[in-house]
Write a protein that holds these residues in place. Structure first.
Motif, PDB file in Angstrom:
ATOM      1  N   GLU A  57     -14.287 -13.822   0.545  1.00 45.31           N
ATOM      2  CA  GLU A  57     -15.571 -13.824   1.233  1.00 45.31           C
ATOM      3  C   GLU A  57     -16.058 -12.382   1.313  1.00 45.31           C
ATOM      4  O   GLU A  57     -15.311 -11.504   1.738  1.00 45.31           O
ATOM      5  CB  GLU A  57     -15.404 -14.371   2.647  1.00 45.31           C
ATOM      6  N   PRO A  58     -17.301 -12.119   0.934  1.00 44.42           N
ATOM      7  CA  PRO A  58     -17.826 -10.760   1.055  1.00 44.42           C
ATOM      8  C   PRO A  58     -17.781 -10.295   2.512  1.00 44.42           C
ATOM      9  O   PRO A  58     -18.260 -10.983   3.410  1.00 44.42           O
ATOM     10  CB  PRO A  58     -19.270 -10.866   0.567  1.00 44.42           C
ATOM     11  N   GLY A  59     -17.124  -9.182   2.742  1.00 41.69           N
ATOM     12  CA  GLY A  59     -17.001  -8.642   4.088  1.00 41.69           C
ATOM     13  C   GLY A  59     -16.003  -9.373   4.948  1.00 41.69           C
ATOM     14  O   GLY A  59     -15.816  -9.035   6.119  1.00 41.69           O
ATOM     15  N   GLY A  60     -15.326 -10.373   4.411  1.00 41.40           N
ATOM     16  CA  GLY A  60     -14.363 -11.162   5.183  1.00 41.40           C
ATOM     17  C   GLY A  60     -12.948 -10.631   5.024  1.00 41.40           C
ATOM     18  O   GLY A  60     -12.685  -9.634   4.361  1.00 41.40           O
ATOM     19  N   ASP A  61     -12.038 -11.334   5.674  1.00 42.30           N
ATOM     20  CA  ASP A  61     -10.623 -10.967   5.595  1.00 42.30           C
ATOM     21  C   ASP A  61     -10.034 -11.560   4.310  1.00 42.30           C
ATOM     22  O   ASP A  61      -9.807 -12.762   4.218  1.00 42.30           O
ATOM     23  CB  ASP A  61      -9.879 -11.509   6.815  1.00 42.30           C
ATOM     24  N   ASN A  62      -9.802 -10.707   3.334  1.00 48.72           N
ATOM     25  CA  ASN A  62      -9.305 -11.155   2.037  1.00 48.72           C
ATOM     26  C   ASN A  62      -7.852 -10.714   1.793  1.00 48.72           C
ATOM     27  O   ASN A  62      -7.414 -10.652   0.651  1.00 48.72           O
ATOM     28  CB  ASN A  62     -10.210 -10.606   0.926  1.00 48.72           C
ATOM     29  N   LEU A  63      -7.149 -10.435   2.872  1.00 51.31           N
ATOM     30  CA  LEU A  63      -5.782  -9.935   2.746  1.00 51.31           C
ATOM     31  C   LEU A  63      -4.896 -10.902   1.967  1.00 51.31           C
ATOM     32  O   LEU A  63      -4.140 -10.486   1.090  1.00 51.31           O
ATOM     33  CB  LEU A  63      -5.177  -9.658   4.126  1.00 51.31           C
ATOM     34  N   ARG A  64      -5.001 -12.174   2.257  1.00 49.70           N
ATOM     35  CA  ARG A  64      -4.122 -13.137   1.573  1.00 49.70           C
ATOM     36  C   ARG A  64      -4.376 -13.159   0.063  1.00 49.70           C
ATOM     37  O   ARG A  64      -3.465 -13.354  -0.720  1.00 49.70           O
ATOM     38  CB  ARG A  64      -4.235 -14.523   2.190  1.00 49.70           C
ATOM     39  N   PHE A  65      -5.619 -12.939  -0.347  1.00 45.50           N
ATOM     40  CA  PHE A  65      -5.925 -12.914  -1.783  1.00 45.50           C
ATOM     41  C   PHE A  65      -5.405 -11.628  -2.426  1.00 45.50           C
ATOM     42  O   PHE A  65      -4.929 -11.647  -3.552  1.00 45.50           O
ATOM     43  CB  PHE A  65      -7.427 -13.072  -2.020  1.00 45.50           C
ATOM     44  N   ASN A  66      -5.515 -10.527  -1.682  1.00 46.55           N
ATOM     45  CA  ASN A  66      -4.955  -9.266  -2.177  1.00 46.55           C
ATOM     46  C   ASN A  66      -3.435  -9.368  -2.322  1.00 46.55           C
ATOM     47  O   ASN A  66      -2.877  -8.988  -3.345  1.00 46.55           O
ATOM     48  CB  ASN A  66      -5.316  -8.098  -1.252  1.00 46.55           C
ATOM     49  N   VAL A  67      -2.783  -9.896  -1.298  1.00 46.88           N
ATOM     50  CA  VAL A  67      -1.324 -10.048  -1.342  1.00 46.88           C
ATOM     51  C   VAL A  67      -0.933 -11.029  -2.442  1.00 46.88           C
ATOM     52  O   VAL A  67       0.030 -10.794  -3.183  1.00 46.88           O
ATOM     53  CB  VAL A  67      -0.781 -10.496   0.033  1.00 46.88           C
ATOM     54  N   GLY A  68      -1.670 -12.107  -2.564  1.00 48.37           N
ATOM     55  CA  GLY A  68      -1.393 -13.077  -3.633  1.00 48.37           C
ATOM     56  C   GLY A  68      -1.540 -12.451  -5.009  1.00 48.37           C
ATOM     57  O   GLY A  68      -0.719 -12.690  -5.903  1.00 48.37           O
ATOM     58  N   GLY A  69      -2.562 -11.618  -5.199  1.00 51.93           N
ATOM     59  CA  GLY A  69      -2.744 -10.927  -6.479  1.00 51.93           C
ATOM     60  C   GLY A  69      -1.608  -9.966  -6.780  1.00 51.93           C
ATOM     61  O   GLY A  69      -1.131  -9.884  -7.913  1.00 51.93           O
ATOM     62  N   VAL A  70      -1.153  -9.251  -5.744  1.00 54.15           N
ATOM     63  CA  VAL A  70      -0.019  -8.347  -5.923  1.00 54.15           C
ATOM     64  C   VAL A  70       1.231  -9.150  -6.282  1.00 54.15           C
ATOM     65  O   VAL A  70       2.005  -8.759  -7.170  1.00 54.15           O
ATOM     66  CB  VAL A  70       0.222  -7.488  -4.660  1.00 54.15           C
ATOM     67  N   PHE A  71       1.431 -10.274  -5.608  1.00 52.62           N
ATOM     68  CA  PHE A  71       2.595 -11.120  -5.886  1.00 52.62           C
ATOM     69  C   PHE A  71       2.564 -11.658  -7.314  1.00 52.62           C
ATOM     70  O   PHE A  71       3.572 -11.629  -8.021  1.00 52.62           O
ATOM     71  CB  PHE A  71       2.666 -12.267  -4.869  1.00 52.62           C
ATOM     72  N   VAL A  72       1.406 -12.119  -7.762  1.00 56.74           N
ATOM     73  CA  VAL A  72       1.276 -12.606  -9.139  1.00 56.74           C
ATOM     74  C   VAL A  72       1.518 -11.462 -10.121  1.00 56.74           C
ATOM     75  O   VAL A  72       2.202 -11.633 -11.140  1.00 56.74           O
ATOM     76  CB  VAL A  72      -0.108 -13.258  -9.377  1.00 56.74           C
ATOM     77  N   GLY A  73       1.005 -10.270  -9.828  1.00 51.79           N
ATOM     78  CA  GLY A  73       1.256  -9.097 -10.662  1.00 51.79           C
ATOM     79  C   GLY A  73       2.730  -8.766 -10.738  1.00 51.79           C
ATOM     80  O   GLY A  73       3.251  -8.427 -11.802  1.00 51.79           O
ATOM     81  N   PHE A  74       3.423  -8.891  -9.598  1.00 49.04           N
ATOM     82  CA  PHE A  74       4.864  -8.638  -9.559  1.00 49.04           C
ATOM     83  C   PHE A  74       5.616  -9.653 -10.422  1.00 49.04           C
ATOM     84  O   PHE A  74       6.495  -9.284 -11.214  1.00 49.04           O
ATOM     85  CB  PHE A  74       5.365  -8.698  -8.109  1.00 49.04           C
ATOM     86  N   LEU A  75       5.275 -10.927 -10.268  1.00 48.17           N
ATOM     87  CA  LEU A  75       5.943 -11.968 -11.058  1.00 48.17           C
ATOM     88  C   LEU A  75       5.699 -11.785 -12.553  1.00 48.17           C
ATOM     89  O   LEU A  75       6.633 -11.917 -13.359  1.00 48.17           O
ATOM     90  CB  LEU A  75       5.482 -13.359 -10.613  1.00 48.17           C
ATOM     91  N   LEU A  76       4.476 -11.478 -12.920  1.00 47.59           N
ATOM     92  CA  LEU A  76       4.147 -11.291 -14.334  1.00 47.59           C
ATOM     93  C   LEU A  76       4.845 -10.050 -14.893  1.00 47.59           C
ATOM     94  O   LEU A  76       5.348 -10.081 -16.016  1.00 47.59           O
ATOM     95  CB  LEU A  76       2.633 -11.198 -14.532  1.00 47.59           C
ATOM     96  N   THR A  77       4.897  -8.985 -14.100  1.00 45.32           N
ATOM     97  CA  THR A  77       5.615  -7.782 -14.541  1.00 45.32           C
ATOM     98  C   THR A  77       7.092  -8.104 -14.773  1.00 45.32           C
ATOM     99  O   THR A  77       7.669  -7.699 -15.785  1.00 45.32           O
ATOM    100  CB  THR A  77       5.471  -6.646 -13.505  1.00 45.32           C
ATOM    101  N   GLY A  78       7.695  -8.836 -13.843  1.00 48.27           N
ATOM    102  CA  GLY A  78       9.096  -9.225 -14.001  1.00 48.27           C
ATOM    103  C   GLY A  78       9.318 -10.092 -15.231  1.00 48.27           C
ATOM    104  O   GLY A  78      10.286  -9.905 -15.973  1.00 48.27           O
ATOM    105  N   ALA A  79       8.405 -11.024 -15.459  1.00 45.90           N
ATOM    106  CA  ALA A  79       8.521 -11.896 -16.639  1.00 45.90           C
ATOM    107  C   ALA A  79       8.369 -11.091 -17.929  1.00 45.90           C
ATOM    108  O   ALA A  79       9.124 -11.295 -18.888  1.00 45.90           O
ATOM    109  CB  ALA A  79       7.475 -13.001 -16.582  1.00 45.90           C
ATOM    110  N   LEU A  80       7.407 -10.175 -17.960  1.00 46.38           N
ATOM    111  CA  LEU A  80       7.232  -9.326 -19.145  1.00 46.38           C
ATOM    112  C   LEU A  80       8.446  -8.427 -19.356  1.00 46.38           C
ATOM    113  O   LEU A  80       8.890  -8.229 -20.489  1.00 46.38           O
ATOM    114  CB  LEU A  80       5.969  -8.468 -19.016  1.00 46.38           C
ATOM    115  N   LEU A  81       8.961  -7.891 -18.270  1.00 47.00           N
ATOM    116  CA  LEU A  81      10.130  -7.013 -18.368  1.00 47.00           C
ATOM    117  C   LEU A  81      11.314  -7.739 -18.991  1.00 47.00           C
ATOM    118  O   LEU A  81      11.914  -7.254 -19.947  1.00 47.00           O
ATOM    119  CB  LEU A  81      10.500  -6.479 -16.981  1.00 47.00           C
TER     120      LEU A  81
END
Length: 175
Positions: free
Chosen positions: A44-68
């Motif tokens: 949401e513009p101007g809203g609390d998007n922490l869960r989406f940020n954390v989810g994106g970081v988590f997906v990035g972590f999983l993908l990095t681990g899989a690529l590694l």
């Protein structure tokens, strides 16, 4: 079976720093990409998007681990880091049965003596690769005493291989 390979410590440290930097940058890029995308799609513009940020970081972590593990693990630029990881895992597998190893070494068991000698050689190399000379100095006397005992029993002190069957034979039997 793991085998200790000769390796230049300075080169090892340089190459592992490089591969670590590559993986860290990849993780940062993927985490930012997925966080930004998740916020753009679901946030949401101007809203609390922490869960989406954390989810994106988590997906990035999983993908990095899989690529590694899937894509990068067998690349030549990762070889020193993979070797260090395998060496540390081998040393840890010995550490997990160290009580049995030391007890059986005290009884003169040739398998336990080989395992302990591998452990000493591997630990010495790990200290050299990591540039940790203080721990190496503390271990020196014990290593030399064990090496002399192996010579006295006619055992080859150049135990650069760790056979998993040796560890299995040293584990206590249940029952």
């Amino acid at each position: 079976m793991f085998e200790i390979q000769p390796m230049n410590a300075a080169t090892y440290r340089q190459q592992t720093r490089r591969s670590t930097l590559i993986i860290a940058v990849l993780f940062l890029v993927l985490a930012m990409l997925f966080s930004t995308t998740a916020v753009a799609l679901f946030g949401e513009p101007g809203g609390d998007n922490l869960r989406f940020n954390v989810g994106g970081v988590f997906v990035g972590f999983l993908l990095t681990g899989a690529l590694l593990r899937g894509r990068f693990w067998n690349q030549t630029w990762m070889a020193p880091a993979v070797y260090g990881w395998r060496l540390k895992r081998s040393l840890m597998s010995v550490t997990n049965v160290m009580h049995q190893v030391t007890a059986r070494v005290g009884q003169g068991d040739p398998t336990a003596m080989k395992v302990l000698r591998f452990y000493h050689l591997g630990l010495t190399q790990m200290h050299e690769l990591d540039g940790n000379s203080s721990d190496h100095a503390q271990l020196h006397r014990e290593v030399e005493q064990h090496k002399a005992r192996m010579h006295a029993l006619g055992l080859d002190p150049e135990q650069t291989r760790l056979d998993p069957a040796w560890l299995e034979s040293l584990k206590p039997t249940a029952g």
